[in-house]
Design a protein around this motif. Structure first.
Motif, PDB file in Angstrom:
ATOM      1  N   HIS A  62       0.661  -1.148  -0.223  1.00 19.77           N
ATOM      2  CA  HIS A  62       0.062   0.059   0.008  1.00 19.77           C
ATOM      3  C   HIS A  62       0.901   1.312  -0.025  1.00 19.77           C
ATOM      4  O   HIS A  62       0.586   2.301  -0.747  1.00 19.77           O
ATOM      5  CB  HIS A  62      -0.947  -0.141   1.110  1.00 19.77           C
ATOM      6  CG  HIS A  62      -1.920   1.065   1.187  1.00 19.77           C
ATOM      7  ND1 HIS A  62      -1.877   2.273   1.633  1.00 19.77           N
ATOM      8  CD2 HIS A  62      -3.247   1.001   0.753  1.00 19.77           C
ATOM      9  CE1 HIS A  62      -2.812   2.938   1.392  1.00 19.77           C
ATOM     10  NE2 HIS A  62      -3.893   2.275   1.035  1.00 19.77           N
ATOM     11  N   LEU A  67      -1.860  -1.055  -4.862  1.00 24.03           N
ATOM     12  CA  LEU A  67      -3.020  -1.433  -4.118  1.00 24.03           C
ATOM     13  C   LEU A  67      -3.668  -2.907  -4.651  1.00 24.03           C
ATOM     14  O   LEU A  67      -4.119  -3.700  -3.705  1.00 24.03           O
ATOM     15  CB  LEU A  67      -4.345  -0.531  -4.784  1.00 24.03           C
ATOM     16  CG  LEU A  67      -4.760   0.390  -3.551  1.00 24.03           C
ATOM     17  CD1 LEU A  67      -3.755   1.137  -2.871  1.00 24.03           C
ATOM     18  CD2 LEU A  67      -5.866   1.312  -4.107  1.00 24.03           C
ATOM     19  N   ALA A  70      -1.445  -5.232  -2.547  1.00 24.32           N
ATOM     20  CA  ALA A  70      -1.753  -4.956  -1.000  1.00 24.32           C
ATOM     21  C   ALA A  70      -3.234  -5.671  -0.606  1.00 24.32           C
ATOM     22  O   ALA A  70      -3.385  -6.185   0.247  1.00 24.32           O
ATOM     23  CB  ALA A  70      -1.795  -3.321  -0.704  1.00 24.32           C
ATOM     24  N   GLY A  71      -4.141  -5.605  -1.427  1.00 23.82           N
ATOM     25  CA  GLY A  71      -5.676  -6.335  -1.479  1.00 23.82           C
ATOM     26  C   GLY A  71      -5.224  -7.736  -1.478  1.00 23.82           C
ATOM     27  O   GLY A  71      -5.774  -8.324  -0.467  1.00 23.82           O
ATOM     28  N   GLU A  83      -9.236   1.026   3.930  1.00 18.22           N
ATOM     29  CA  GLU A  83      -8.140   0.964   3.240  1.00 18.22           C
ATOM     30  C   GLU A  83      -8.112  -0.612   2.431  1.00 18.22           C
ATOM     31  O   GLU A  83      -7.816  -0.766   1.362  1.00 18.22           O
ATOM     32  CB  GLU A  83      -6.865   1.108   3.810  1.00 18.22           C
ATOM     33  CG  GLU A  83      -6.580   2.390   4.164  1.00 18.22           C
ATOM     34  CD  GLU A  83      -5.184   2.621   4.742  1.00 18.22           C
ATOM     35  OE1 GLU A  83      -4.924   1.758   5.519  1.00 18.22           O
ATOM     36  OE2 GLU A  83      -4.928   4.090   5.080  1.00 18.22           O
ATOM     37  N   ALA A  87      -8.345  -1.652  -1.290  1.00 19.23           N
ATOM     38  CA  ALA A  87      -7.330  -2.749  -2.018  1.00 19.23           C
ATOM     39  C   ALA A  87      -7.626  -3.822  -2.522  1.00 19.23           C
ATOM     40  O   ALA A  87      -7.313  -4.412  -3.595  1.00 19.23           O
ATOM     41  CB  ALA A  87      -6.347  -2.727  -0.845  1.00 19.23           C
ATOM     42  N   TRP A  91      -7.699  -5.434  -6.460  1.00 24.45           N
ATOM     43  CA  TRP A  91      -7.022  -6.392  -6.700  1.00 24.45           C
ATOM     44  C   TRP A  91      -8.144  -7.216  -7.464  1.00 24.45           C
ATOM     45  O   TRP A  91      -7.760  -7.673  -8.668  1.00 24.45           O
ATOM     46  CB  TRP A  91      -6.715  -7.209  -5.194  1.00 24.45           C
ATOM     47  CG  TRP A  91      -6.499  -8.790  -5.334  1.00 24.45           C
ATOM     48  CD1 TRP A  91      -5.545  -9.283  -6.129  1.00 24.45           C
ATOM     49  CD2 TRP A  91      -7.191  -9.754  -4.603  1.00 24.45           C
ATOM     50  NE1 TRP A  91      -5.391 -10.745  -5.929  1.00 24.45           N
ATOM     51  CE2 TRP A  91      -6.413 -10.965  -4.892  1.00 24.45           C
ATOM     52  CE3 TRP A  91      -8.141  -9.905  -3.777  1.00 24.45           C
ATOM     53  CZ2 TRP A  91      -6.808 -12.352  -4.341  1.00 24.45           C
ATOM     54  CZ3 TRP A  91      -8.567 -10.991  -3.100  1.00 24.45           C
ATOM     55  CH2 TRP A  91      -7.811 -12.334  -3.562  1.00 24.45           C
TER      56      TRP A  91
END
Length: 187
Positions: A62, A67, A70-71, A83, A87, A91
């Motif tokens: 992130h 993103l 991160a997701g 957040e 994310a 994804w």
């Protein structure tokens, strides 16, 4: 910042190894070396199921502006928060809601059993999608909507092949005649 992992997330087997990797990654983050932290954490969670490392990996991705990655990490860790939702949406979007691709993008340790409820649900959807694609592919074979194997006509590649073959034959004949002239005296 994401909330703590949910209750259905698998627990870490070796806390000592986990804390050393997480500590090293945290130190790298503090030094503003996010790529170092990412590499440490990604290598660790590839083989070891470690919710804290996955959570931190999500934060590192992130922070790097990735993103979708991160997701995936946060989804595997089972963390929640606004957040995280953004994310995870990124994804899903990056994979076009292809559940099989999303499943493959999770670290190997997250895909191994025992899995959290969310990860197990993703696995089930990926298997359903694969089975549906297999069924569609098997019914499409031999149907009128499938492209024909051959039109029966001559295409450009065949014409070029014939021209090249004729050229080779002519060259071979001319070469044979020249060799015979050299070999025959007075010829």
């Amino acid at each position: 910042m994401p909330d703590a992992p949910s209750d259905d997330a698998p627990k870490t087997p070796d806390a000592a190894e986990s804390s050393s990797v997480v500590d090293a990654a945290t130190a790298a983050v503090e030094r503003k070396e996010l790529w170092v932290a990412r590499d440490l954490l990604a290598a660790h969670v590839r083989e070891e199921r470690d919710v804290e490392a996955l959570r931190l990996l999500g934060e590192v991705h992130h922070g790097m502006g990735d993103l979708p990655a991160a997701g995936a990490a946060w989804f595997g860790a089972g963390v929640k928060g606004p957040e995280v939702e953004a994310a995870v949406d990124a994804w899903r979007t990056s994979h076009g809601d292809d559940f099989a691709a999303m499943w493959r993008s999770l670290p190997r340790s997250v895909r191994q059993e025992p899995r959290s409820k969310k990860v197990e649900a993703l696995r089930a959807k990926a298997l359903e999608a694969r089975d549906a694609a297999d069924a569609a592919a098997s019914t499409a074979v031999g149907t009128p909507s499938s492209p024909p194997e051959s039109s029966g006509g001559i295409d450009a590649a065949q014409i070029i092949a014939w021209v090249i073959a004729a050229f080779v034959v002519v060259c071979a004949i001319v070469g044979l005649i020249e060799i015979l002239r050299w070999m025959v005296p007075g010829g």
